[in-house]
Write a protein that holds these residues in place. Structure first.
Motif, mmCIF file in Angstrom:
data_model
loop_
_atom_site.group_PDB
_atom_site.id
_atom_site.type_symbol
_atom_site.label_atom_id
_atom_site.label_comp_id
_atom_site.label_asym_id
_atom_site.label_seq_id
_atom_site.Cartn_x
_atom_site.Cartn_y
_atom_site.Cartn_z
ATOM 1 N N SER A 50 -9.276 4.022 2.878
ATOM 2 C CA SER A 50 -8.078 3.749 3.673
ATOM 3 C C SER A 50 -6.800 3.827 2.840
ATOM 4 O O SER A 50 -6.763 3.401 1.681
ATOM 5 C CB SER A 50 -8.183 2.360 4.300
ATOM 6 N N LYS A 51 -5.749 4.361 3.471
ATOM 7 C CA LYS A 51 -4.440 4.435 2.819
ATOM 8 C C LYS A 51 -3.917 3.054 2.443
ATOM 9 O O LYS A 51 -3.132 2.905 1.508
ATOM 10 C CB LYS A 51 -3.433 5.107 3.753
ATOM 11 N N LYS A 52 -4.353 2.042 3.181
ATOM 12 C CA LYS A 52 -3.852 0.683 2.948
ATOM 13 C C LYS A 52 -4.629 -0.055 1.864
ATOM 14 O O LYS A 52 -4.235 -1.132 1.441
ATOM 15 C CB LYS A 52 -3.907 -0.116 4.257
ATOM 16 N N GLU B 71 -14.199 5.595 7.424
ATOM 17 C CA GLU B 71 -13.540 5.457 6.135
ATOM 18 C C GLU B 71 -13.889 4.099 5.560
ATOM 19 O O GLU B 71 -14.429 3.226 6.245
ATOM 20 C CB GLU B 71 -12.020 5.591 6.270
ATOM 21 N N ASP C 65 0.836 -1.191 0.000
ATOM 22 C CA ASP C 65 0.000 0.000 0.000
ATOM 23 C C ASP C 65 0.878 1.250 0.000
ATOM 24 O O ASP C 65 2.115 1.168 -0.030
ATOM 25 C CB ASP C 65 -0.945 0.001 1.220
ATOM 26 N N SER D 264 -12.569 0.763 4.593
ATOM 27 C CA SER D 264 -11.388 0.021 5.042
ATOM 28 C C SER D 264 -10.804 -0.838 3.936
ATOM 29 O O SER D 264 -11.410 -1.040 2.872
ATOM 30 C CB SER D 264 -11.763 -0.877 6.221
ATOM 31 N N LYS D 265 -9.622 -1.336 4.209
ATOM 32 C CA LYS D 265 -8.971 -2.265 3.286
ATOM 33 C C LYS D 265 -9.859 -3.485 3.066
ATOM 34 O O LYS D 265 -9.982 -3.982 1.933
ATOM 35 C CB LYS D 265 -7.617 -2.672 3.855
ATOM 36 N N LYS E 219 -8.845 8.220 -1.946
ATOM 37 C CA LYS E 219 -7.798 7.642 -1.106
ATOM 38 C C LYS E 219 -7.408 8.629 -0.013
ATOM 39 O O LYS E 219 -7.145 9.802 -0.276
ATOM 40 C CB LYS E 219 -6.560 7.280 -1.930
ATOM 41 N N ALA E 220 -7.351 8.169 1.219
ATOM 42 C CA ALA E 220 -7.068 9.026 2.368
ATOM 43 C C ALA E 220 -5.716 9.707 2.231
ATOM 44 O O ALA E 220 -4.771 9.154 1.693
ATOM 45 C CB ALA E 220 -7.106 8.198 3.658
#
Length: 830
Positions: free
Chosen positions: A758-760, A722, A328, A724-725, A828-829
């Motif tokens: 999520s950033k991931k 958010e 990520d 989530s992944k 995307k965060a």
């Protein structure tokens, strides 16, 4: 007293006008010793075409455009003895250009930071003047009433953002005028699918861009003008320059907003009234080599310029692209920091918020530091990281100044209007072209000649995926495509542990012979894609749109409406989103021409294809009569049969959907309501997840190129949450399920609030997020359809239902493809 022999300091003889002759007579004081072959070729070709009104000199980034431009500027001064401007994107480049001019023995005048240097010599026609785009394009430009003989526009292909800034009234969220102006539009949005987004913006929350429909702007233009004047727009230095352009044209300007503020701006630059674009003025545009001219054409609207593109490999630097490992954004960012830990480098993140993630070790460049900070970094010999937030052009760090660049994630639009076009209208060719332009320009920050060599680290799974996709790569120069393909092959070798990225980086930067041998042997063997000629339609539409908007701006409303009609018809062959955009603006032109019925029809037509463009309120519908349908579809047949058999159940079903299709903890009720809504639209609707514990929560089925549309309901999400992944991974699985069950002719969307991803997470480039109000808007239109059928002639129910399906934009697949949505990748965060 007798007069002695008088001597005057007048230049002897005629000054040369051939730029190559000018160069021979100059006293060189810097690093420039001679002219490269491509530069000489460009100057010779320009000399033959020097009288043409618009000439594009297209050279590789780092190919020496500046020297070519300076010599052309001096040549035009020598010829015309008039006023010639050399125009740069920003103040830093003004300083760089002036320094470069001095290196070749030229001493131009300078106008920037509201100050002059050598004004008299410029006005006397002895020297040209270096200035910036803001100085010449602001509404109170010192040059606006001057007789300008010629202009040299440097980096013309990336000038759009800075020029738009001169035509844009920016009202920050914390400005006193914001809430009062925004309140003007509350009534419309309170009854629309965008009600929730409007409320989020009114509270300064994270959200996507909101477009105020032009029928609302037109209706409130006079109130808007009064409010702006009350808040001192004419006197505030932050707004007075743009106001001079817009004050008589507010009803023709787009208004876009997000949680950071509001922008009032023309959709196309109205250049026709500027003296720089009048007949008799010569314009030279210095641009990088890009397969798509779309960005340049969209900015300057030049239909048929003379194009000069010299041959040779000037600017063809040796580059190693690194696909930084990691699942990520965060993992790749940490790995990149590790790879450059002991090296001097710069990083280009797409936003200030994302730039903060590079601290430490990065020091984010502040424009207030000016050229001094850039010069300090250039001279530095120590390992350090300079952060250039969204600076895809304008700051050059060639050679030993910096040999390592980190390109962080996909770039975004630099203003709200561009963001709206990118994220909401989402015309694929525009979006890809914009990203490609920024990628090329970013890489050009550290590669300025064919002797340069260095490393570009690509950070972010979405960025890496974008450059790997052939249709995207086709918008990049051939050499960049080959270098990216080489990087993909090297990545496989790294994964096989044949060598490491560290080894490769060291080899490039130290000039290792084995690296050079490998690069020279293989680089030309990679097959590349070239941009297909079919994308020329996009450029032709841009030129026609500029013609239409100029007519609107000048008050030629019926002529503007006719041109928009042609645009919409042409665009229909290529992209329905663009067709809707042109329909909407034709509606404004007709409204300005006092054709309310025609305007209403165009606004409705646009909204049926793109709901984010806005739908006029129901009270206006008495002026419009829906046309009889040419043919009856399956939806109309299904609805007519249901109406005959279960007429009494329809109102009950509608009320239940209205009750359950809401945000809240009970997603099962929302899922069932979504399924029933599909039936109310005459579609086959199922809940595969409820039956087999697989697939999306709800599917609607239809015929044609799109067989099914899946809905993943996340209506239980909190406002501060958010996606989530796990949520995104689930969507990957359900997208695959849809593809397998519907022969690849299916799509998936998340139904939920507009929240960060999520950033991931790594969402696909096609995954959309739709707010529940957009789904409820479909319900409202379905309800209105049933009411219209009930109140009308029911001799042929099939015909009645088809008539109102057409009118309300409820036909398959338009009903789902027109939903106001955001791409998950754009949320995307960070």
């Amino acid at each position: 007293m007798a007069l002695k022999k008088i001597k005057l300091s007048i230049a002897q003889g005629k000054k040369p006008v051939d730029p190559l002759e000018i160069f021979k007579k100059l006293t060189l004081r810097g690093s420039i010793e001679n002219i490269w072959e491509p530069q000489g070729e460009a100057l010779k070709k320009w000399q033959k075409k020097r009288n043409d009104p618009d000439v594009v000199v297209q050279m590789n980034t780092g190919g020496g455009k500046t020297l070519v431009g300076l010599l052309i500027a001096q040549s035009l001064v020598n010829e015309t003895k008039g006023n010639v401007l050399y125009v740069c994107p920003n103040n830093q480049l003004v300083e760089q250009i002036v320094d470069r001019a001095k290196e070749i023995g030229l001493s131009p005048a300078v106008r920037y930071k509201s100050e002059w240097r050598d004004r008299e010599d410029f006005e006397s026609g002895n020297i040209f003047c270096v200035t910036n785009y803001a100085t010449i394009f602001n509404g109170k430009s010192i040059f606006r009433n001057e007789d300008i003989d010629a202009l040299v526009f440097d980096d013309a292909h990336v000038a759009e953002n800075v020029i738009r800034g001169q035509f844009t009234l920016r009202i920050p969220y914390d400005h006193g005028a914001f809430s009062r102006i925004f309140h003007l539009f509350r009534k419309h949005f309170a009854n629309s699918s965008q009600a929730e987004r409007f409320e989020d913006i009114s509270k300064g929350r994270f959200t996507s861009v909101l477009f105020v429909p032009m029928f609302i702007v037109w209706e409130h233009a006079q109130q808007l003008r009064t409010m702006l004047l009350d808040f001192g727009v004419e006197d505030d230095t932050k707004t007075m320059f743009a106001w001079a352009h817009l004050k008589e044209h507010l009803s023709h300007c787009a208004i876009v907003a997000d949680g950071s503020g509001m922008e009032i701006t023309p959709v196309v630059f109205p250049f026709s009234q500027l003296n720089y674009f009048q007949e008799g003025v010569r314009r030279i545009y210095l641009t990088a080599t890009l397969p798509s001219r779309a960005s340049f054409v969209r900015t300057f609207g030049v239909a048929k310029p003379t194009i000069i593109q010299p041959s040779g490999k000037s600017g063809d630097a040796q580059r190693l692209f690194v696909f930084v490992p990691g699942k990520d954004d965060e993992e790749q960012r940490n790995e990149a920091k590790s790879l450059v830990e002991n090296r001097k480098c710069c990083v280009i993140p797409p936003s200030h918020k994302k730039g903060q993630e590079w601290i430490p070790p990065a020091k984010i460049y502040d424009t207030d530091s000016g050229q001094e900070e850039i010069d300090r970094f250039r001279r530095s010999k120590e390992p350090e990281m300079l952060g250039l937030v969204a600076r895809y052009d304008g700051i050059d760090l060639p050679g030993d100044a910096c040999r390592v660049l980190i390109l962080d994630r996909l770039s975004t639009g630099e203003n709200l209007m561009n963001r709206f076009i990118d994220e909401s209208i989402r015309v694929e060719t525009i979006r890809i072209s914009n990203i490609a332009t920024r990628v090329v320009q970013a890489i050009g920050r550290i590669f300025r000649s064919n002797t340069d060599h260095g490393v570009v680290l690509l950070v972010g799974p979405q960025l890496q995926s974008w450059v790997r996709t052939p249709k995207n790569r086709a918008y990049l120069p051939i050499l960049l495509q080959q270098q990216l393909l080489l990087a993909s092959e090297l990545m496989r070798q790294v994964e096989a542990e044949e060598f490491s990225w560290e080894d490769l980086i060291e080899g490039v930067l130290t000039g290792d012979e084995k690296w050079d041998e490998m690069y020279d042997e293989y680089i030309d063997q990679f097959e590349t894609n070239i941009l297909l000629p079919t994308t020329d339609w996009h450029i032709e539409l841009i030129l026609q749109e500029q013609e239409a908007y100029e007519r609107l701006w000048q008050g030629q409303f019926l002529r503007a409406a006719d041109t928009y009609a042609v645009l919409a018809e042409t665009a229909q062959k290529y992209d329905n989103r663009l067709t809707a955009w042109y329909n909407h603006w034709r509606g404004l032109a007709l409204m300005c021409a006092d054709d309310k019925q025609g305007a209403f029809h165009e606004f409705i037509t646009a909204a049926n294809s793109r709901s984010e463009l806005g739908r006029p309120s129901e009270k206006r519908e008495h002026v419009f009569k829906s046309a009889k349908p040419d043919e009856i579809g399956q939806q109309a047949n299904n609805l007519a049969n249901w109406y005959r058999r279960r007429k009494n159940q329809i109102s009950v079903a509608i009320r239940q959907v209205e009750t359950d299709l809401i945000y809240g903890p009970d997603t099962k009720k929302a899922e069932e309501a979504c399924r029933v809504l599909g039936i109310l639209l005459g579609l086959q609707a199922k809940r595969p997840d409820n039956v087999k514990d697989t697939g999306p929560d709800v599917t609607w089925e239809g015929n044609g190129e799109l067989l099914a549309f899946g809905f993943e309901l996340k209506t239980d999400k909190n406002k501060d949450g958010e996606y989530s992944k796990k949520n995104i991974y689930q969507c990957h699985d359900h997208t695959e399920w849809l593809s397998n069950n519907y022969d690849g002719k299916a799509a998936l969307t998340i139904v939920g609030p507009t929240l960060p991803v999520s950033k991931k997470a790594n969402p696909s480039g096609m995954l959309q997020i739709v707010e529940i109000n957009s789904i409820r808007d479909l319900l409202a239109r379905a309800k209105a359809m049933f009411e219209a059928v009930e109140a009308g002639d029911k001799t042929s129910l099939e015909q009645a239902f088809q008539t109102w399906l057409n009118y309300y934009g409820l036909n398959w697949p338009t009903c789902v493809e027109s939903l106001d949505s955001m791409l998950a990748i754009d949320l995307k965060a960070g």
